[in-house]
Each structure stands twice: as C-alpha cells, then as structure tokens.
Motif scaffolding. Structure first.
Motif, short mmCIF file in Angstrom:
data_model
loop_
_atom_site.label_atom_id
_atom_site.label_comp_id
_atom_site.label_asym_id
_atom_site.label_seq_id
_atom_site.Cartn_x
_atom_site.Cartn_y
_atom_site.Cartn_z
N LEU A 78 -2.12 -7.44 -1.01
CA LEU A 78 -3.41 -7.50 -0.73
C LEU A 78 -4.00 -6.61 -1.75
O LEU A 78 -3.86 -5.28 -1.99
N TYR A 79 -5.61 -7.03 -2.05
CA TYR A 79 -6.49 -6.47 -2.84
C TYR A 79 -7.81 -5.98 -2.26
O TYR A 79 -8.08 -6.71 -1.29
N ALA A 80 -8.43 -4.95 -2.75
CA ALA A 80 -9.73 -4.48 -2.01
C ALA A 80 -10.75 -4.90 -3.09
O ALA A 80 -10.61 -4.79 -4.31
N LYS A 81 -11.90 -5.38 -2.56
CA LYS A 81 -12.94 -5.66 -3.80
C LYS A 81 -13.95 -4.94 -4.05
O LYS A 81 -14.89 -5.41 -4.86
N HIS A 82 -14.00 -3.83 -3.17
CA HIS A 82 -14.90 -2.69 -3.83
C HIS A 82 -14.42 -1.40 -3.17
O HIS A 82 -13.34 -1.42 -2.28
N ALA A 83 -14.81 -0.27 -3.65
CA ALA A 83 -14.33 1.02 -3.52
C ALA A 83 -14.38 1.54 -1.85
O ALA A 83 -13.20 1.93 -1.64
N TRP A 84 -15.02 0.91 -1.35
CA TRP A 84 -15.29 1.12 0.33
C TRP A 84 -14.17 0.65 1.00
O TRP A 84 -13.28 0.81 1.64
N ALA A 85 -13.89 -0.79 0.60
CA ALA A 85 -13.14 -1.45 1.26
C ALA A 85 -11.67 -0.68 1.05
O ALA A 85 -10.58 -0.68 1.77
N ALA A 86 -11.22 -0.50 -0.25
CA ALA A 86 -10.03 0.19 -0.84
C ALA A 86 -9.86 1.37 0.18
O ALA A 86 -8.72 1.53 0.58
N GLY B 80 9.56 -11.88 -10.42
CA GLY B 80 9.55 -11.73 -11.83
C GLY B 80 8.03 -11.10 -12.40
O GLY B 80 8.29 -10.89 -13.58
N VAL B 81 7.13 -11.19 -11.89
CA VAL B 81 5.72 -10.85 -12.41
C VAL B 81 5.88 -9.39 -11.59
O VAL B 81 5.64 -8.97 -10.67
N LEU B 82 5.36 -8.53 -12.89
CA LEU B 82 4.86 -6.97 -12.56
C LEU B 82 3.59 -6.90 -11.80
O LEU B 82 2.66 -7.73 -11.90
N LEU B 83 3.65 -6.28 -10.74
CA LEU B 83 2.35 -6.20 -9.92
C LEU B 83 1.35 -5.46 -10.76
O LEU B 83 0.10 -5.62 -10.80
N HIS B 84 1.48 -4.24 -11.38
CA HIS B 84 0.63 -3.62 -12.31
C HIS B 84 1.20 -3.06 -13.56
O HIS B 84 2.57 -3.05 -13.82
N PRO B 85 0.68 -2.97 -14.58
CA PRO B 85 1.16 -2.40 -15.97
C PRO B 85 1.70 -0.98 -15.72
O PRO B 85 1.30 -0.07 -15.17
N THR B 86 2.83 -0.88 -16.45
CA THR B 86 3.63 0.27 -16.47
C THR B 86 3.83 0.78 -17.70
O THR B 86 4.07 2.16 -17.93
N GLU B 87 3.38 -0.01 -18.79
CA GLU B 87 3.41 0.30 -20.15
C GLU B 87 2.33 -0.41 -21.01
O GLU B 87 1.56 -1.18 -20.49
N PRO B 88 1.67 0.53 -21.95
CA PRO B 88 0.57 -0.20 -22.52
C PRO B 88 0.46 -1.46 -23.14
O PRO B 88 -0.60 -2.16 -23.03
N GLU B 89 1.72 -1.94 -23.28
CA GLU B 89 1.84 -3.38 -23.95
C GLU B 89 1.87 -4.41 -22.88
O GLU B 89 1.50 -5.40 -23.16
N VAL C 235 -3.73 -2.60 -2.59
CA VAL C 235 -3.63 -1.90 -1.71
C VAL C 235 -2.04 -1.36 -1.36
O VAL C 235 -1.88 -0.24 -0.91
N HIS C 236 -1.35 -2.17 -1.73
CA HIS C 236 0.30 -1.85 -1.75
C HIS C 236 0.91 -2.55 -2.65
O HIS C 236 0.32 -3.02 -3.59
N ARG C 237 2.38 -2.23 -2.84
CA ARG C 237 2.92 -2.68 -3.91
C ARG C 237 4.04 -3.75 -3.64
O ARG C 237 4.72 -3.66 -2.50
N LEU C 238 4.49 -4.34 -4.35
CA LEU C 238 5.80 -5.05 -4.47
C LEU C 238 6.43 -5.05 -5.68
O LEU C 238 6.15 -5.08 -6.50
N ASP C 239 7.75 -4.94 -5.64
CA ASP C 239 8.85 -4.93 -6.85
C ASP C 239 8.62 -6.16 -7.68
O ASP C 239 8.25 -7.18 -7.03
#
Length: 306
Positions: A149-157, A103-112, A137-141
């Motif tokens: 999984l998240y990266a904590k700095h640019a090189w790790a990403a 039920g939680v969006l992974l990332h914002p898709t609208e400004p609000e 690093v990847h997504r879920l619906d």
C-alpha cells in the motif's frame, strides 16, 4: 471522514450536516485530524475555500457547500522514477496498491539501488501526472511477494499510518511451511527482537517487542503445510521468525532453517489487504494471486486427504 476527490493541488469535499456543527478550523483540527500548525498555515495562506472563496478559521459551513483545501502541492518523488510495468491492483486519488514480485527490494537501502518498488512507483506517478513523494505505508521483505500500500499525498499517509498503528489494516499472508502443522488454527504470541549473533536475523526473546501471529491451515501436503497467516503486529520477519520458532520454518527460508529444493526463496506471499478507506469509509479489499513460482510449488506438492 467524508469522501474527497483531488483536482490538481486541491482536495475537494461537500460538507455534510454533521460538518456544520463547529467552525472550519476546529473541524480540520479536531474531526479531520490535520496538524494544528498545518491548519494555521492553510488559513493564513488562504488555501481553504468555501464555494470558491477563501475563508477564515471561525467560519461555519453549511451542508452541501463545496470545501477546497490546498493539500497536494507538488513535491519531489524522493527516488528517481524507473520505467517498469507496475502491477496495479487498486488506485484512486489518495491510494495506490500494487503487487510486488519476489526478489525486488521495496525501497533503496544503498545509494546505488535504482530498481526498487519505490522507484517503479515513482515511474508510475511520473507517467500518470502525480507529483507526490513516494510513501509506502508498510513493508515487505525482498523475497516476499504480494500487496503493498502506498499513499498519494501526505494527509493520506498520515491517516493510513494511524490505521496501521490502530491495527485497522488487516494483512493476510499465505505461507508454505515445512512439516505437517497439527492444529487447524493457532495463535503465536511471542516477543521478537534482534539476534545478537547475526546482523539481519531476528529471534523470539523475552526482551523483544510484542508480536502476535494468527494462522489457519489451508491445505496439508505430505511434508508441507499451506497456512493463512494474519498479523496483529508488524515486526520485522514476524511470520518467518514465529513459524521457525514453532518448528515449521518457511520453505526456502534458509535464514530461519528452511530447506531449498522445492523453491529457492521464502515461500511467503502477501495475499490480501483490507481496511476502511480514510476518505469515505468504504471497505477496500484487494487480493494478489499466487505468483507463478508459488503456483508451481503448489502443483508439485501432493495434497494429503483429510
């Protein structure tokens, strides 16, 4: 890649014998895969230190020497931090793995949008003193639960993105599908593309992108099968599309023909993530237990004896 730890804006390692075979500039570019321009700027700005002293690209290190690189400069989170009790499954200087509720969006898709998983991770970073952009690093619906999984700095990403492209990050899902799947295991190798008749739906189509899903029966119930699924590719809605294509849509997945009643969201859970750590090479294996709504579903089903 050798093991590294973080101190403020610096990543710190101790050189191995194998790291002394070439100049440091070559080591960073060729062995550690840092972009050429970034390596140039690091040395130009005196942000590569050997045993506490800035060094030039042509210098060769010795085994045991401490190498410091300023690769973790502070940067905006990219989203507004939100206060939420994030379910952290694993964390170190380079990686964060969390358990996303359905039920939680992974990332914002609208400004609000203000309450996505990315916002929660930004809040976690703010509480723990991490000043890095939020990089999943990847997504879920939205209606899929489980490990992210998240990266904590640019090189790790960058390194994790490469592992994902090379299919070195193994993602395992649990899916409750309609009907009794006859084969104990199987492989679905069918391309997936957009459905021209629906804005968000995908479908199997000859002109789509290659998509491969492996499945194995975990339990059979009267009119439902619990599958373990693993992905060779990561297409949008891949498991949902493939299961519907073979006549076994996910329970609750109305977009692809699933029935509601037993559960009111798609019965799909990202149960496990496994890969070799980009810094050190140790195996990282993280599991997320079934959430309460899928446990309740499982308890309501009657298992059929083999």
């Amino acid at each position: 890649m050798l093991d590294m730890h973080k101190e403020g804006e610096w990543l710190i390692a101790h050189l191995r014998e194998a790291d002394t075979a070439m100049p440091l500039g070559n080591l960073l570019r060729e062995e550690w895969k840092l972009p050429r321009k970034q390596v140039h700027l690091l040395f130009q700005h005196k942000e590569v230190w050997l045993d506490g002293t800035p060094v030039a690209q042509h210098v060769r290190g010795e085994a045991g020497q401490e190498l410091r690189m300023r690769l973790c400069q502070q940067e905006p989170y990219g989203v507004e931090p939100a206060v939420f009790a994030l379910d952290v499954l694993y964390e170190d200087d380079h990686l964060l793995i969390v358990n996303k509720p359905a039920g939680v969006l992974l990332h914002p898709t609208e400004p609000e949008h203000r309450g996505t998983l990315d916002h929660w991770v930004a809040g976690h970073f703010a509480r723990t003193g991490v000043f890095s952009k939020v990089r999943h690093v990847h997504r879920l619906d939205q209606e899929t639960s489980g490990v992210v999984l998240y990266a904590k700095h640019a090189w790790a990403a960058a390194l994790l993105d490469e592992l994902l492209r090379e299919r070195q990050i193994k993602r395992t899902y649990q899916a409750f599908v309609q009907g009794r799947v006859k084969a104990d295991r199987g492989k679905i190798d069918e391309p997936i593309g957009r459905d021209r008749n629906h804005a968000t739906r995908r479908r199997v189509t000859p002109n789509g992108d290659k998509a491969v899903t492996h499945y194995q029966v975990m339990k059979r119930y009267q009119d439902v099968t619990l599958l373990q699924c693993s992905l060779e590719t990561g297409r949008t809605h891949q498991i949902r599309v493939h299961m519907s294509h073979i006549g076994h849509p996910l329970l609750g997945d109305t977009l692809y023909g699933g029935k509601v009643g037993l559960i009111n969201r798609q019965a799909l859970h990202a149960a496990q993530l496994q890969f070799r750590h980009p810094f050190g090479g140790q195996v990282v294996r993280v599991q997320a237990p079934l959430p309460v709504e899928l446990q309740a579903l499982q308890n309501a089903l009657k298992e059929v004896p083999k």
